[in-house]
Design a protein around this motif. Sequence first.
Motif, PDB file in Angstrom:
ATOM      1  N   GLY A 142       1.770 -53.638  41.491  1.00 19.38           N
ATOM      2  CA  GLY A 142       0.793 -53.368  40.444  1.00 19.38           C
ATOM      3  C   GLY A 142       0.821 -54.412  39.343  1.00 19.38           C
ATOM      4  N   VAL A 143       0.671 -53.965  38.104  1.00 20.04           N
ATOM      5  CA  VAL A 143       0.598 -54.867  36.952  1.00 20.04           C
ATOM      6  C   VAL A 143       2.016 -55.229  36.514  1.00 20.04           C
ATOM      7  N   ALA A 144       2.404 -56.487  36.739  1.00 26.04           N
ATOM      8  CA  ALA A 144       3.774 -56.908  36.435  1.00 26.04           C
ATOM      9  C   ALA A 144       3.947 -57.351  34.992  1.00 26.04           C
ATOM     10  N   GLY A 145       2.875 -57.765  34.325  1.00 26.90           N
ATOM     11  CA  GLY A 145       2.991 -58.225  32.948  1.00 26.90           C
ATOM     12  C   GLY A 145       1.670 -58.154  32.221  1.00 26.90           C
ATOM     13  N   ILE A 146       1.742 -57.947  30.894  1.00 27.27           N
ATOM     14  CA  ILE A 146       0.548 -57.879  30.045  1.00 27.27           C
ATOM     15  C   ILE A 146       0.790 -58.722  28.796  1.00 27.27           C
ATOM     16  N   VAL A 147      -0.183 -59.574  28.470  1.00 23.47           N
ATOM     17  CA  VAL A 147      -0.178 -60.331  27.222  1.00 23.47           C
ATOM     18  C   VAL A 147      -1.533 -60.134  26.554  1.00 23.47           C
ATOM     19  N   VAL A 148      -1.528 -59.825  25.266  1.00 19.15           N
ATOM     20  CA  VAL A 148      -2.774 -59.660  24.516  1.00 19.15           C
ATOM     21  C   VAL A 148      -2.905 -60.820  23.543  1.00 19.15           C
ATOM     22  N   ARG A 149      -4.081 -61.439  23.547  1.00 18.29           N
ATOM     23  CA  ARG A 149      -4.337 -62.577  22.674  1.00 18.29           C
ATOM     24  C   ARG A 149      -5.390 -62.229  21.626  1.00 18.29           C
ATOM     25  N   PRO A 150      -5.279 -62.818  20.433  1.00 13.75           N
ATOM     26  CA  PRO A 150      -6.331 -62.639  19.433  1.00 13.75           C
ATOM     27  C   PRO A 150      -7.673 -63.085  20.010  1.00 13.75           C
ATOM     28  N   CYS A 211       1.401 -70.872  23.215  1.00  6.57           N
ATOM     29  CA  CYS A 211       1.861 -71.700  22.107  1.00  6.57           C
ATOM     30  C   CYS A 211       0.959 -72.926  21.995  1.00  6.57           C
ATOM     31  N   ARG A 212       1.191 -73.736  20.996  1.00 11.06           N
ATOM     32  CA  ARG A 212       0.454 -74.989  20.852  1.00 11.06           C
ATOM     33  C   ARG A 212       1.312 -76.128  21.394  1.00 11.06           C
ATOM     34  N   VAL A 213       0.860 -76.737  22.498  1.00  8.06           N
ATOM     35  CA  VAL A 213       1.552 -77.862  23.109  1.00  8.06           C
ATOM     36  C   VAL A 213       0.756 -79.124  22.801  1.00  8.06           C
ATOM     37  N   GLU A 214       1.423 -80.086  22.153  1.00  4.97           N
ATOM     38  CA  GLU A 214       0.754 -81.310  21.702  1.00  4.97           C
ATOM     39  C   GLU A 214      -0.483 -80.964  20.873  1.00  4.97           C
ATOM     40  N   ASP A 215      -0.319 -79.919  20.020  1.00  6.41           N
ATOM     41  CA  ASP A 215      -1.330 -79.470  19.074  1.00  6.41           C
ATOM     42  C   ASP A 215      -2.579 -78.904  19.752  1.00  6.41           C
ATOM     43  N   ILE A 216      -2.435 -78.395  20.983  1.00  7.25           N
ATOM     44  CA  ILE A 216      -3.539 -77.763  21.714  1.00  7.25           C
ATOM     45  C   ILE A 216      -3.096 -76.370  22.129  1.00  7.25           C
ATOM     46  N   ASP A 217      -3.945 -75.360  21.898  1.00  4.57           N
ATOM     47  CA  ASP A 217      -3.628 -73.997  22.331  1.00  4.57           C
ATOM     48  C   ASP A 217      -3.390 -73.984  23.839  1.00  4.57           C
ATOM     49  N   GLN A 263      -4.173 -75.532  29.470  1.00  2.00           N
ATOM     50  CA  GLN A 263      -4.853 -75.425  28.189  1.00  2.00           C
ATOM     51  C   GLN A 263      -5.558 -74.086  28.143  1.00  2.00           C
ATOM     52  N   GLU A 264      -5.309 -73.307  27.093  1.00  4.99           N
ATOM     53  CA  GLU A 264      -5.899 -71.979  27.000  1.00  4.99           C
ATOM     54  C   GLU A 264      -7.423 -72.073  26.983  1.00  4.99           C
ATOM     55  N   GLY A 265      -8.049 -71.311  27.853  1.00  2.00           N
ATOM     56  CA  GLY A 265      -9.497 -71.340  27.955  1.00  2.00           C
ATOM     57  C   GLY A 265     -10.023 -72.291  29.005  1.00  2.00           C
ATOM     58  N   ASP A 266      -9.136 -73.100  29.608  1.00  2.00           N
ATOM     59  CA  ASP A 266      -9.551 -74.037  30.665  1.00  2.00           C
ATOM     60  C   ASP A 266      -8.706 -73.778  31.902  1.00  2.00           C
ATOM     61  N   GLU A 313       5.930 -80.787  21.011  1.00  2.00           N
ATOM     62  CA  GLU A 313       5.173 -81.957  20.592  1.00  2.00           C
ATOM     63  C   GLU A 313       4.949 -82.920  21.746  1.00  2.00           C
ATOM     64  N   ASP A 314       5.847 -82.898  22.733  1.00  2.00           N
ATOM     65  CA  ASP A 314       5.726 -83.741  23.935  1.00  2.00           C
ATOM     66  C   ASP A 314       5.865 -82.838  25.149  1.00  2.00           C
TER      67      ASP A 314
END
Length: 569
Positions: A142-150, A211-217, A263-266, A313-314
């Motif tokens: 079934g559902v092994a994990g849940i994450v909620v994002r703004p 998180c933000r990796v290299e300043d990208i969500d 990248q979040e959203g891609d 940052e890298d």
Amino acid sequence: GEQILRTWKCEFASFHEVLCAVEASWVWEGKELTAGDVIPEFDADLGPSRPMPREPPCSCGEKDGIVISACGEKKKLVTALAISEEAGGKTVLYSGHDDGTLMKWSLDDNTELWKKIIYTDYTQVCPRDEEYVGISVKETPGVAGIVVRPGGVVYTWTDAYEGYPERIVGPCNLSAWSAKDGTYVDSYECSVGLDQDQNVAYPSISTVVFCRVEDIDSIVVGLHCCCNTLEYDENNSKCETFFSDFDIDEARKFSEGNILHFQEGDSTEAMPTWRGHRGMVRAMAVIGMEFLVSFSIRDGHGLPDSMILWSLEDAGVPLFQKQFWDPYQQDILKQQQTRLRGIDGISASGNHILIADGNGDRIAAVTMEEDEDGMDYLKFHGYANIGTRYHEDEGFHGRVATGNSKHCAVAMEIDPTVWIFPIEECSTHGSLDRRDGNYRKFDDEFARGEQEYACLKEKRAARKMAGCKIEFPRWGGKKPTRKRKNRASLGFMADTEDDSDGLGKGGPVQLAMRGRQVVAGFANGSLVKMLLPEKFEANASSQGSNDLVSCGNLPSDEWHVQILESEED
């Protein structure tokens, strides 16, 4: 018999001192007892002269629980939980279940908002009965994990593949759903090249953080597979490495990495994998929004392998690694370099990390520090036992929940007590046992006989560190009514009767926490909420949940653990 009255013309600092004075005045076989004397026939483990660690206050008892759902169905075993706050201040709960159902609840009035079957229900194929050994099986179809994002997006993943449970034939996806009504939004395919058999590698998802990796969500996914890595320094007696000049191109020659980066959203393509762990990724935590800490376990026995500090940052650049396992040690019984036996949950606040070990019966404290040369590294501080288990092999599920506060909740399935710990205070607490090394040097943790009392004090040291505790009703207040027979392991032994109907011992199998609210999920699908005192109120206002820390639950000896090949192969 004759009564003897004795008086003391002195002041006592506590009732404990009074009891000590009384005990010291006893006469046994004509001899007045001194402080060091022991009467084996009558001496009790919990005598007043040897007090046990202080118990934290019980903030909530069984009768304080608010039942959100009294389910009572085995197929509704709770496999994931997340509490988040929506626009307007509405607090909601998401629950994932063994039958592939995702549900949304309002915690303001404890009502169901919607439910949706997002994964195929395999509970009829692999029911949790005698053949399935009940809740001792940690993977879920079934559902092994849940994450909620703004922004109203809920992410989930499952341990079930296309074709499960026969064989692995398809990729594992991180799926995105609308928080409003559960409609499908997007999915991220987690495939990483080829495995050692030259087949396309479709490892399980173990952990997910944002998180933000290299300043990208970004989304960082830890995978349940093994890798080949750069050779360790066999002369490094501390098994610690500072990566001042890590060469990503050189690392690619050894293996693909088992940490994916999107990248979040891609969802169209994953970024290059992160290389550093040899074992399967088990847990992750974002530290200060600038660093990420990851933990890995070894194939087979599942003992800890290493922890790595990464720079955000890298992308893919490790800063520091501590090995928990020394492959250059010739004696295989001495290869383990730590008492840490497993990683069952993780929480973080500031630069402090708290790990649940021993199926939730022990905590371990880690901090991120800076050395005299300005190099960032991870420092392992020590351990403290809660003392729920009496035998080392008791319990199957240990759980940790972190709200958007400086506290976390720790529990295990065999006991209904949930312990609330202040994350940032544990690493400096005087009760922390700072000894470390091969766990075989510390095999007295479950001692018996004369050593049992000293062992018991050590086993319960973490209780002094807890801020409070909560007592949930077993099975959420809905005790199983149907009994079943456990088949005997040997033919000449009689079957035994199991009162739990394969649902374990009634403690929480999942936890969620946000500020004052703590929700426990049980093996029968029940959900119960407790409300902590006001001092636990969350300070942050983030609408996310489970997005900064994550811990996997898959066994290390599952049917097929892949070893990734390098890009060049």
